[in-house]
Design a protein around this motif. Structure first.
Motif, PDB file in Angstrom:
ATOM      1  N   LEU A   8       0.705  -1.123  -0.048  1.00 16.27           N
ATOM      2  CA  LEU A   8       0.059   0.102  -0.114  1.00 16.27           C
ATOM      3  C   LEU A   8       0.848   1.326  -0.075  1.00 16.27           C
ATOM      4  CD1 LEU A   8      -3.051   1.271   0.348  1.00 16.27           C
ATOM      5  CD2 LEU A   8      -2.732   0.970   2.760  1.00 16.27           C
ATOM      6  N   LEU A   9       1.955   1.318   0.937  1.00 14.78           N
ATOM      7  CA  LEU A   9       2.760   2.525   0.942  1.00 14.78           C
ATOM      8  C   LEU A   9       3.521   2.742  -0.554  1.00 14.78           C
ATOM      9  CD1 LEU A   9       4.332   2.221   4.343  1.00 14.78           C
ATOM     10  CD2 LEU A   9       2.756   4.148   3.530  1.00 14.78           C
ATOM     11  N   GLY A  10       4.006   1.373  -1.163  1.00 21.40           N
ATOM     12  CA  GLY A  10       4.651   1.614  -2.326  1.00 21.40           C
ATOM     13  C   GLY A  10       3.661   2.372  -3.338  1.00 21.40           C
ATOM     14  N   GLY A  11       2.024   1.791  -3.304  1.00 26.22           N
ATOM     15  CA  GLY A  11       1.487   2.270  -4.278  1.00 26.22           C
ATOM     16  C   GLY A  11       1.212   3.724  -4.047  1.00 26.22           C
ATOM     17  N   GLY A 264      -3.962   1.001  -6.717  1.00 31.96           N
ATOM     18  CA  GLY A 264      -4.423  -0.232  -7.450  1.00 31.96           C
ATOM     19  C   GLY A 264      -3.437  -1.075  -8.334  1.00 31.96           C
ATOM     20  N   GLU A 265      -2.703  -0.389  -8.981  1.00 33.08           N
ATOM     21  CA  GLU A 265      -1.561  -1.034  -9.709  1.00 33.08           C
ATOM     22  C   GLU A 265      -0.835  -1.876  -8.889  1.00 33.08           C
ATOM     23  OE1 GLU A 265      -0.310   2.348 -13.326  1.00 33.08           O
ATOM     24  OE2 GLU A 265       0.826   1.814 -11.563  1.00 33.08           O
ATOM     25  N   LYS A 266      -0.358  -1.443  -7.606  1.00 30.77           N
ATOM     26  CA  LYS A 266       0.468  -2.102  -7.080  1.00 30.77           C
ATOM     27  C   LYS A 266      -0.374  -3.482  -6.280  1.00 30.77           C
ATOM     28  CE  LYS A 266       4.241   0.395  -7.130  1.00 30.77           C
ATOM     29  NZ  LYS A 266       5.463  -0.157  -8.093  1.00 30.77           N
ATOM     30  N   LEU A 267      -1.554  -3.424  -5.826  1.00 29.44           N
ATOM     31  CA  LEU A 267      -2.303  -4.176  -5.031  1.00 29.44           C
ATOM     32  C   LEU A 267      -2.682  -5.308  -6.245  1.00 29.44           C
ATOM     33  CD1 LEU A 267      -4.318  -1.993  -2.604  1.00 29.44           C
ATOM     34  CD2 LEU A 267      -2.575  -3.530  -2.164  1.00 29.44           C
ATOM     35  N   SER A 268      -3.065  -4.738  -7.402  1.00 29.68           N
ATOM     36  CA  SER A 268      -3.813  -5.776  -8.405  1.00 29.68           C
ATOM     37  C   SER A 268      -2.604  -6.604  -8.843  1.00 29.68           C
ATOM     38  CB  SER A 268      -4.261  -5.078  -9.595  1.00 29.68           C
ATOM     39  OG  SER A 268      -3.261  -4.169  -9.955  1.00 29.68           O
ATOM     40  N   ILE A 280      -0.455  -6.974 -14.951  1.00 32.83           N
ATOM     41  CA  ILE A 280      -1.515  -6.315 -14.504  1.00 32.83           C
ATOM     42  C   ILE A 280      -1.101  -4.746 -14.444  1.00 32.83           C
ATOM     43  CG2 ILE A 280      -3.443  -5.631 -12.932  1.00 32.83           C
ATOM     44  CD1 ILE A 280      -3.764  -8.730 -12.172  1.00 32.83           C
ATOM     45  N   GLU A 281       0.118  -4.553 -13.666  1.00 33.37           N
ATOM     46  CA  GLU A 281       0.499  -3.014 -13.375  1.00 33.37           C
ATOM     47  C   GLU A 281       0.584  -2.417 -14.531  1.00 33.37           C
ATOM     48  OE1 GLU A 281       3.770  -0.954 -10.773  1.00 33.37           O
ATOM     49  OE2 GLU A 281       3.913  -3.075 -11.034  1.00 33.37           O
ATOM     50  N   ILE A 282       0.597  -2.867 -15.806  1.00 35.90           N
ATOM     51  CA  ILE A 282       1.117  -2.157 -17.257  1.00 35.90           C
ATOM     52  C   ILE A 282      -0.106  -1.796 -17.607  1.00 35.90           C
ATOM     53  CG2 ILE A 282       1.856  -2.436 -19.422  1.00 35.90           C
ATOM     54  CD1 ILE A 282       3.670  -4.681 -18.428  1.00 35.90           C
ATOM     55  N   TRP A 283      -1.282  -2.639 -17.780  1.00 42.56           N
ATOM     56  CA  TRP A 283      -2.575  -2.123 -18.130  1.00 42.56           C
ATOM     57  C   TRP A 283      -3.851  -1.782 -17.182  1.00 42.56           C
ATOM     58  CZ3 TRP A 283      -6.143  -5.162 -16.272  1.00 42.56           C
ATOM     59  CH2 TRP A 283      -5.928  -6.768 -16.223  1.00 42.56           C
ATOM     60  N   PHE A 284      -3.288  -2.098 -15.775  1.00 41.51           N
ATOM     61  CA  PHE A 284      -4.543  -1.826 -14.858  1.00 41.51           C
ATOM     62  C   PHE A 284      -5.128  -0.225 -15.037  1.00 41.51           C
ATOM     63  CE2 PHE A 284      -5.896   0.295 -10.946  1.00 41.51           C
ATOM     64  CZ  PHE A 284      -6.732  -0.798 -10.343  1.00 41.51           C
ATOM     65  N   ALA A 285      -4.424   0.818 -15.067  1.00 41.30           N
ATOM     66  CA  ALA A 285      -4.675   2.202 -15.193  1.00 41.30           C
ATOM     67  C   ALA A 285      -5.443   2.234 -16.191  1.00 41.30           C
ATOM     68  CB  ALA A 285      -3.499   2.959 -14.970  1.00 41.30           C
TER      69      ALA A 285
END
Length: 309
Positions: A8-11, A264-268, A280-285
């Motif tokens: 969460l902190l990283g995100g 959202g990117e980090k958690l997903s 997922i981090e690439i296309w989540f946003a």
């Protein structure tokens, strides 16, 4: 729980950097109605200027103190970004007042390629490093609460704090100063602002100058993390989902949208990635932005536009 908090902190720290880039888009669009596609090129140009002058100043002046050289490099880069903002308004945008949005968008696309080419001509096309003294080693927090503590990258933490400080400073500038109130008046209604004596051209120069400083800080941080290379211009693409989510006319929306997308990117990626093969981090946003375009195109905090026919 410790691993969740670490993610969460990283995100949140990544999201604050996204917000910083998105802020440049929002500031210019609010004041002039221009979607500034050149914001990414401005980030690149500012980072190139900072990196190259940080190298050249010690060689030219013989200054033994790196911190002083970096401060001078930042000041020179800031002056350059102010000059660039003035030239863009004077030579391009002033002549395109009241034109269609498509015309203004194409103008900023042309400005994008010009800035990228000018940066390569002046500063070269190699990969440069910006070293502003941010520590890159990790640190463990809350060791007394969680076994082993929470692992946090010091560089990411300091970068997020710098971005947050700039965001707070800009918010105070818009709310507490006469110039900031004039900027908000222009954003609300150009003609009404002009009718009470607010000079639009001067306001637009100020907005582009502020966006230039935002681009310089963003370029300095991203350049320190990733190195200064021409792919840095694509950082603007990472900010597009943020402004779609938060709203193109909302400064708080840019901040909250960036935090939501960063988390959202980090958690997903951590919790859903193993089930779908990762990535997922690439296309989540962008998927999240598409959902908002379908169901709430004005974003979380944007103004809903109703056309009467």
């Amino acid at each position: 729980m410790a691993f969740f908090l670490e993610t969460l902190l990283g995100g949140l720290m990544s999201g604050m950097l996204y917000s910083l880039v998105a802020l440049g888009f929002v500031l210019i669009f609010k004041a002039s109605g221009v979607f500034n596609f050149a914001q990414g090129a401005m980030v690149l140009f500012a980072a190139l200027a900072m990196a190259r002058f940080a190298e050249w100043i010690p060689a030219w002046t013989g200054l033994p103190y790196k911190a002083l050289s970096d401060l001078l490099a930042f000041g020179i880069a800031a002056v350059i970004m102010f000059a660039m903002a003035w030239l863009i308004e004077r030579l391009a945008l002033r002549h395109l007042v009241n034109q269609e949005g498509t015309t203004l968008l194409m103008a900023t696309l042309g400005i994008t390629y010009f800035i990228e080419g000018l940066g390569q001509t002046l500063f070269g096309s190699d990969i440069y490093q910006i070293d502003i003294g941010m520590p890159k080693d990790p640190v463990f927090l809350l060791e007394s609460v969680y076994q082993g503590g929470i692992l946090v990258n010091k560089e990411d933490l300091i970068a997020a704090l710098i971005a947050a400080a700039l965001v707070v400073a800009l918010s105070l500038f818009f709310q507490k100063t006469a110039t900031g109130r004039a900027l908000r008046a222009v954003a609300d209604d150009h003609q009404a602002a002009q009718s009470i004596g607010i000079p639009l051209n001067r306001i637009w120069v100020i907005v582009w100058s502020v966006a230039g400083i935002v681009a310089l800080v963003a370029g300095m941080i991203w350049g320190s993390k990733l190195g200064v290379q021409f792919s840095l211009a694509t950082v603007a693409l990472r900010a597009l989902p943020v402004i779609i989510l938060g709203g193109l006319t909302s400064v708080p929306g840019a901040i909250i949208g960036g935090l939501i997308i960063g988390v959202g990117e980090k958690l997903s990626e951590v919790y859903l990635g193993p089930y779908v093969g990762g990535g997922i981090e690439i296309w989540f946003a962008y998927v999240l932005a598409l959902v908002f375009l379908l169901f709430r195109p004005q974003g979380l905090f944007g103004e809903k536009i109703i056309d009467r026919v």
